[in-house]
Scaffold this motif. Structure first.
Motif, PDB file in Angstrom:
ATOM      1  N   ARG A   1       0.862  -1.744   0.268  1.00 59.67           N
ATOM      2  CA  ARG A   1       0.060  -0.224  -0.080  1.00 59.67           C
ATOM      3  C   ARG A   1       0.649   1.063  -0.003  1.00 59.67           C
ATOM      4  O   ARG A   1       1.805   0.925   0.520  1.00 59.67           O
ATOM      5  CB  ARG A   1      -0.431   0.494   1.045  1.00 59.67           C
ATOM      6  CG  ARG A   1      -1.888  -1.248   1.296  1.00 59.67           C
ATOM      7  CD  ARG A   1      -3.397  -1.178   2.636  1.00 59.67           C
ATOM      8  NE  ARG A   1      -3.967  -2.005   2.995  1.00 59.67           N
ATOM      9  CZ  ARG A   1      -5.113  -2.246   1.789  1.00 59.67           C
ATOM     10  NH1 ARG A   1      -4.883  -0.535   1.511  1.00 59.67           N
ATOM     11  NH2 ARG A   1      -5.783  -2.942   2.034  1.00 59.67           N
ATOM     12  N   LEU A   2       0.470   2.185  -1.059  1.00 59.31           N
ATOM     13  CA  LEU A   2       1.294   3.029  -0.679  1.00 59.31           C
ATOM     14  C   LEU A   2       0.941   4.150   0.897  1.00 59.31           C
ATOM     15  O   LEU A   2       2.655   4.813   0.762  1.00 59.31           O
ATOM     16  CB  LEU A   2       0.371   4.773  -1.748  1.00 59.31           C
ATOM     17  CG  LEU A   2       1.413   5.675  -2.211  1.00 59.31           C
ATOM     18  CD1 LEU A   2       2.893   5.130  -2.193  1.00 59.31           C
ATOM     19  CD2 LEU A   2       0.375   6.965  -3.473  1.00 59.31           C
ATOM     20  N   SER A   3       0.076   4.373   1.273  1.00 60.83           N
ATOM     21  CA  SER A   3       0.758   4.892   2.518  1.00 60.83           C
ATOM     22  C   SER A   3       1.255   3.918   3.620  1.00 60.83           C
ATOM     23  O   SER A   3       1.740   4.842   4.593  1.00 60.83           O
ATOM     24  CB  SER A   3      -1.397   4.643   2.875  1.00 60.83           C
ATOM     25  OG  SER A   3      -1.250   3.548   3.446  1.00 60.83           O
ATOM     26  N   THR A   4       1.955   2.789   3.737  1.00 66.28           N
ATOM     27  CA  THR A   4       2.553   2.112   4.273  1.00 66.28           C
ATOM     28  C   THR A   4       3.579   2.700   3.806  1.00 66.28           C
ATOM     29  O   THR A   4       5.230   2.164   3.865  1.00 66.28           O
ATOM     30  CB  THR A   4       2.590   0.805   4.226  1.00 66.28           C
ATOM     31  OG1 THR A   4       2.994   0.392   3.026  1.00 66.28           O
ATOM     32  CG2 THR A   4       1.445   0.220   4.407  1.00 66.28           C
ATOM     33  N   LEU A   5       4.422   3.134   2.441  1.00 67.95           N
ATOM     34  CA  LEU A   5       6.240   3.523   1.713  1.00 67.95           C
ATOM     35  C   LEU A   5       6.318   4.423   2.875  1.00 67.95           C
ATOM     36  O   LEU A   5       5.111   5.602   2.664  1.00 67.95           O
ATOM     37  CB  LEU A   5       6.152   3.560   0.464  1.00 67.95           C
ATOM     38  CG  LEU A   5       5.444   1.955  -0.349  1.00 67.95           C
ATOM     39  CD1 LEU A   5       5.229   2.413  -1.493  1.00 67.95           C
ATOM     40  CD2 LEU A   5       6.264   1.119   0.343  1.00 67.95           C
ATOM     41  N   SER A   6       7.113   4.898   2.762  1.00 68.16           N
ATOM     42  CA  SER A   6       8.098   6.553   2.577  1.00 68.16           C
ATOM     43  C   SER A   6       8.028   7.364   1.485  1.00 68.16           C
ATOM     44  O   SER A   6       8.225   8.630   1.987  1.00 68.16           O
ATOM     45  CB  SER A   6       9.428   6.144   3.135  1.00 68.16           C
ATOM     46  OG  SER A   6      10.340   5.612   2.736  1.00 68.16           O
ATOM     47  N   SER A   7       7.789   6.754   0.317  1.00 70.26           N
ATOM     48  CA  SER A   7       7.737   7.938  -0.870  1.00 70.26           C
ATOM     49  C   SER A   7       7.265   6.558  -1.998  1.00 70.26           C
ATOM     50  O   SER A   7       7.182   5.360  -1.785  1.00 70.26           O
ATOM     51  CB  SER A   7       8.932   8.029  -1.094  1.00 70.26           C
ATOM     52  OG  SER A   7      10.250   7.157  -1.455  1.00 70.26           O
TER      53      SER A   7
END
Length: 525
Positions: free
Chosen positions: A252-258
């Motif tokens: 999920r994008l929300s779990t990535l730093s960027s």
């Protein structure tokens, strides 16, 4: 797979077929279409029965509801109530109140999260109560589907699975028979030190049919292989992975730093009543954009579509744009930022990049442009592109998907006049009514790529099977080909007529509708 219907499969189907058929009728609203959707889901289950016989319910419902939600087969008439809802909302209500599934179970079937299911189900119930406050949802659905007769689908589904398996085996056999000749061609090319995806022709081959021929009306044409035979095509390296799995693992994008920053493709996943974008980096795990919910597009007739077009990714690969009701949404792949730009049209169908920072959004008959380099972009009316084939003598009755241009060539998906294409049908094949058209804009001359149907009439390509995605080079167009056995990115060299395999997009199986996809490779003008 045994010839006689498996006893456990038959018992399973006959215990559930009436309930499932009533559910399909409620969601897609058309008796014959509902029966077809259910039979297709059960046929897929039959082909995989040895793997799923212990717990088939979830898989069968996923297949059934995904296809029923995608159906445009008609409207439901339950005192006018269900006709006012979208297919996605119908599916939610049918699962919750007709099949009495829990919210976690509904989320498993339709995709998405439990809070999303709860929120959208509440919205659907609220809509019903606004229109008909005296109706109980469960009683309404029971009454609406009470007249659906039971149909015995066990044998029909098993036979359909057997037919599909026999067809695939015949295709594999024909592909294997041609491998020796292909090997000679490749060996000659390698011996000559040729580098690249296109195999050199053998100089000793004198009896093979040329890739480009002429239809009875004089139009030059090439032909694709039957659907399911794409593995037998020579490879073309367009900078994409050999396979993109729309059901594969994501983070999920929300779990990535960027965000990943650089991608080779973007596609959509359905999640209950909305879509989410999935980013495909060249060599990393796919990224689900869980920070952005996208509504389906809806034309003036109410038909739903997917809000991702072929030209959605900017030329520099930084941005993706999506058509939404009264807006264009832009996602920044470097920062994850989302911007929304107003467009005065509730029925936008597609948005895509034109030149530089300009985005064009279109309905069926109008267009608007936005210069996104400006601090506060304002939508300005734009000229609607002239149909690609206007003034060009080709047997095309209609176009499909977007028109994409590179240099003097432009191409689009197409439907053909079967009176012109029928004389060139290979004996034993089905009809030819769709494919691609490419137009030399300098010479105002066109040529077509024909997509023959399978002879059994049950498998084959889906409607609007072939849509253009990009140009890999000035003479090679990349396009989507979708059907019963899966979905592919293929390449067609419009100069030579040759067709190549680029990327496999999904597993197929007879009921999967295509996922919208956009590429970040090649030219997408």
């Amino acid at each position: 797979m045994q010839r006689e219907v498996d006893a456990d499969f038959a018992r399973y189907v006959r215990a559930r077929q009436h309930q499932l058929l009533r559910a399909a009728n409620l969601v897609c609203g058309n008796g014959p279409r509902a029966e077809e959707v259910l039979e297709q889901a059960l046929a897929t289950a039959a082909g995989r029965w040895h793997r799923m016989r212990d717990e088939p319910d979830l898989a069968v419902r996923r297949l059934l509801y995904r296809d029923a939600v995608s159906s445009r087969g008609g409207r439901v008439d339950a005192h006018g109530v269900l006709a006012a809802l979208t297919p996605g909302h119908r599916a939610l209500l049918v699962l919750r109140y007709f099949e009495e599934r829990s919210e976690p179970q509904v989320a498993e079937v339709l995709g998405g999260t439990v809070p999303e299911v709860a929120r959208e189900t509440s919205a659907a119930v609220t809509r019903l109560h606004e229109l008909y406050p005296a109706h109980d949802v469960t009683e309404l659905l029971d009454d609406a589907s009470g007249g659906v007769d039971e149909v015995d689908l066990a044998q029909r589904a098993w036979d359909a699975a057997l037919a599909g398996r026999r067809l695939r085996r015949r295709r594999v056999a024909s592909t294997v028979a041609g491998l020796a000749a292909v090997g000679v061609v490749v060996a000659v090319a390698q011996g000559a030190g040729r580098v690249g995806p296109v195999p050199a022709p053998s100089p000793t081959t004198t009896t093979s049919k040329p890739a480009l021929q002429r239809l009875p009306d004089g139009t030059m044409y090439a032909a694709m292989p039957l659907e399911g035979e794409e593995d037998g095509l020579p490879d073309f390296d367009a900078g994409l992975p050999s396979a993109i799995d729309p059901e594969g693992r994501t983070v999920r994008l929300s779990t990535l730093s960027s965000p990943p920053g650089s991608v080779v493709a973007v596609y959509l996943r359905r999640a209950a009543t909305h879509y989410r974008a999935v980013l495909v980096p060249a060599d990393r795990t796919q990224v689900l954009v869980d920070t952005l919910d996208l509504l389906p597009t809806r034309d003036s007739g109410g038909n739903e579509g997917e809000p991702l077009g072929a030209k959605a990714i900017s030329a520099d690969g930084r941005y993706v744009v999506f058509a939404q009701p009264r807006a264009v949404v832009r996602l920044d792949l470097r920062t994850g930022a989302v911007d929304r730009y107003a467009v005065p049209a509730p029925d936008l169908l597609v948005a895509g990049w034109r030149a530089g920072s300009t985005v064009v959004a279109r309905t069926a008959g109008e267009a608007w442009s936005l210069d996104l380099s400006q601090p506060s972009p304002t939508a300005a009316r734009s000229a609607v592109p002239v149909a690609l084939t206007r003034g060009v003598a080709v047997p095309v009755t209609d176009l499909a998907g977007e028109t994409v241009t590179a240099g003097r060539w432009a191409a689009s998906g197409a439907y053909f006049d079967q009176d012109v294409t029928s004389p060139v049908i290979v004996r034993g094949n089905g009809p030819i009514y769709q494919g691609l058209v490419a137009v030399d804009q300098d010479a105002r001359a066109g040529r077509v790529l024909l997509a023959p149907e399978s002879p059994d009439g049950r498998t084959g390509r889906v409607k609007e099977c072939c849509t253009v995605l990009a140009w890999a080079d000035p003479s090679t167009v990349l396009f989507r080909s979708s059907g019963y056995d899966g979905s592919w990115v293929l390449a067609w060299n419009v100069e030579t007529g040759r067709v190549y395999d680029v990327t496999r997009l999904d597993e197929g199986g007879g009921v999967d509708y295509p996922h919208a996809v956009a590429l970040a490779v090649g030219s997408r003008g």
